[in-house]
Structure formats: C-alpha cells, structure tokens
Scaffold this motif. Sequence first.
Motif, PDB file in Angstrom:
ATOM      1  N   GLU A   1      42.525  54.510  87.856  1.00 31.90           N
ATOM      2  CA  GLU A   1      43.269  53.400  88.451  1.00 31.90           C
ATOM      3  C   GLU A   1      44.381  53.853  89.391  1.00 31.90           C
ATOM      4  O   GLU A   1      44.878  53.064  90.201  1.00 31.90           O
TER       5      GLU A   1
ATOM      6  N   GLY B   1      40.479  50.886  92.924  1.00 30.70           N
ATOM      7  CA  GLY B   1      40.380  49.669  92.129  1.00 30.70           C
ATOM      8  C   GLY B   1      41.250  48.513  92.562  1.00 30.70           C
ATOM      9  O   GLY B   1      41.047  47.387  92.104  1.00 30.70           O
TER      10      GLY B   1
ATOM     11  N   THR C   1      36.282  46.002  90.039  1.00 28.75           N
ATOM     12  CA  THR C   1      37.175  46.935  90.734  1.00 28.75           C
ATOM     13  C   THR C   1      38.238  47.519  89.792  1.00 28.75           C
ATOM     14  O   THR C   1      38.086  48.630  89.292  1.00 28.75           O
TER      15      THR C   1
END
Length: 410
Positions: free
Chosen positions: A359, A363, A349
């Motif tokens: 990000e 995630g 993730t």
Amino acid sequence: MSKSDIKITNGHIITPYRIIKNGELFIRDGRIEAVSESNIDAPGAHVIDAKGQYVAPGFVDIHVHGGGGSDFMDDSVEAFLTVAETHARYGTTAMLPTMLTSTKAEIIRSLKRYEQAAANNVLGARFLGIHIEGPYFAMEQRGAQDPRYIRDPDPDEYLEILASSSSIKRWSVAPEKKGAIPFGSILRERGILPSIAHSDALYSDVAQAFENGYSLVTHLYSAMSGVTRRNAFRYGGVIEGAYLIDELDVEIIADGRHLPAELLQLVYKIKGPDRTALITDAMRAAAMPEGNSMLGSLTDGMEVLVEDGVAKLPDRSAFAGSTATADRLIRTVRDVAGIPLIDAVRMMTATPARILGREASVGSLVPRKDADIVIFDEGITIKMTMIQGRIVYSSDERIPTNVAEQKITS
C-alpha cells in the motif's frame, strides 16, 4: 520541469473515500506529485485530457493464472509477458502470477521463468511476486486442481521450493491438512502470505490457522466448506470462519458467474470493501474467444470448456476457472450487486494492495505513490492504462508518442 512531467486534466478522480469532480493530477518521474480539485500549474507538462471520464488507481489483481491464450504454467518467458500485456489492456497495472497444483520440479521451473520474465516486463502489468495455489489441498475440495498432484505439506519439499526463489509472496493451503499449521507459521516468518484455500476445514481449524498466520481466504465460496454435519452435529466451516473472524481478509471472483448477486451483496455487507479484494482468477481463455481451452500448462494441463463467460469442466459439472478481466469485475459488482463505484474500485485497488503489504506504493491516487493509473468511461471501458508514469495502453491515438515511450523508473 522534468521531461516526464504529465498532467491529467478534466477527470473524475477516484480517491479511496471520494470522487473529485473535474479534478487534476500531476505526475513527475513516474510518481504522483499532486491531486487537486483546481488547476495545477505545470508549464511544459504533457497534458492528457480525461474528457470527463473516471481517473482511478491501476487495478491490482492478486490471483491470476493467465490470459490472452497463455498461462503462467506454460514454462516460457513469452507466456508471462503475454498474460501481463493482456490484462494491462483491461486496467490491471500490478498482478500476482499464480501457479496451479503441480510437481515440485514444475513449481521450481515456473519460479525461474517468473524471474526471467520479471526482468523483461516492459509493456504489461507489473509482477508483485508469485502466488502458489496448491498442492496442499483437500481432495474433496480440489475443484479444477489436478488430483494427481494433491498431497500433504512436506517440509523437505516446501523448504526446497522456498530456498529456490525469493519471489514467493503468497501460498494457498488447506489448513486442516497434516502439517499445514506449522507450514503457515514458517511462511509468515519469511514474509509470505499464507491463505486458506480448497479446504474442508471446520471453523475451529480456521481459527487455529488464523492464530498461526493465515490471514486471507482464497476465492471465498469456491472450493471450501460451509456448515456441515458430523455425527449429527452441525459445525461451521471455512465460509463461517471468514465471516466470524473480523480480521480475516477475503477475495472473491466477481465475474458474475462464480457468485450470484445476493452472495456478492452478503460479502460486501459483512466483510466490507476494506476486507474484500476482487480477483479475476483468470485462466488462459481471458480475453479470448469461447470454446475448448486448457487450464494449466499446454503440455500437462486439464482440458476445459469455455462458455457462458466462464470455464467449465468438460462434463459441465463444475466451474474450472474464470475468463474475467478486472474491468468486468468492477462492472459486475456495481451493476449486478449494486455496490457503489468508489467501493468497487477500492476492492480492486487499495484493498488488495494492503493485503500484499504494497500500500505504500500502489493502490490509491495520493502524492508520492507510483503513477499506476487507469482512465475509464461510465461503462468501465478502459481508455488508458499507465504504469509508473508510462502509458502501456491507450484507445486514443492522439496521445503523444513521447509520452507513451517514457521509460519506467523503478
């Protein structure tokens, strides 16, 4: 209160650094609004009872070729959508469709199909762009890549490919090939991730590649050099470069076939969960029965044999692709390699999201990020997959239809 308000309750919420026992998570308009150890007051919200199971960020697969009987090289929008929907059932909420070594014309054609599919992808894992794997590889490390199309980087060719689409986000290359170093610099200038792959490079080649923009090693240990002798002297290869250069990220096919437990443990010990991404590298046979299959397009691909949970060349001399789904990767690194669940999830993730520069939106389960969420039990069996607040898969028929039919907000 928005019509798209959702509250997930009674779940063990996996954050990047801890697991919140019996926590709650609140979603509004496709984004996470709050994560709490106590009750979140959200009158009127649709409530999803996680039943004491794990609530995790949606899985991010940055290297996948196919699944459900389809491949991204099949030259059809339907194939793209089938792969995305197949992997969503196993927890993948975002993916980087990957192309195999092929002709320039086929690469450009597949890029156009991707763009058509991306505009119609409603029920499957989101597309984050395209990963081109090849054709600029070392012949000796080609693995299952078609030798007919392996060649050196050609500026006339790759500049035409780059000009044909803005969807290319990653390109895997053997850095020792003639012209590969300047090619990596060009990719970086355009915001595309250059990755080291199918390579016979020495450590010195890897170091030079890293200095010129290559920051990821494609499927570590698969189709790459290790310690080698030249004129009786020993030299480190790509594997040693991946370990010695701390800032190099790596990805691993953690399907329990490509790497044994001891190598999974070694990668984890040296690179750690923040530099290691789990990938399926799945081909069309993922989530399909074992038997004969095809790697690459149905019309011009390579015949393979699927047995023992992996694809092999017909003579069984080498692996020819993975049949894994993301849930299997997490199960393998936890149960076979003994890696803590929280780190296994991070490698599927937060780490791949950071490698792709995504990000900020995916995630991890933190406020203001997209509500890409999976719920799974102790055996890592997926119970629900949610993408931007929209449920695309659920094993529980009691989840209200109006929740499942919410539209994705971009």
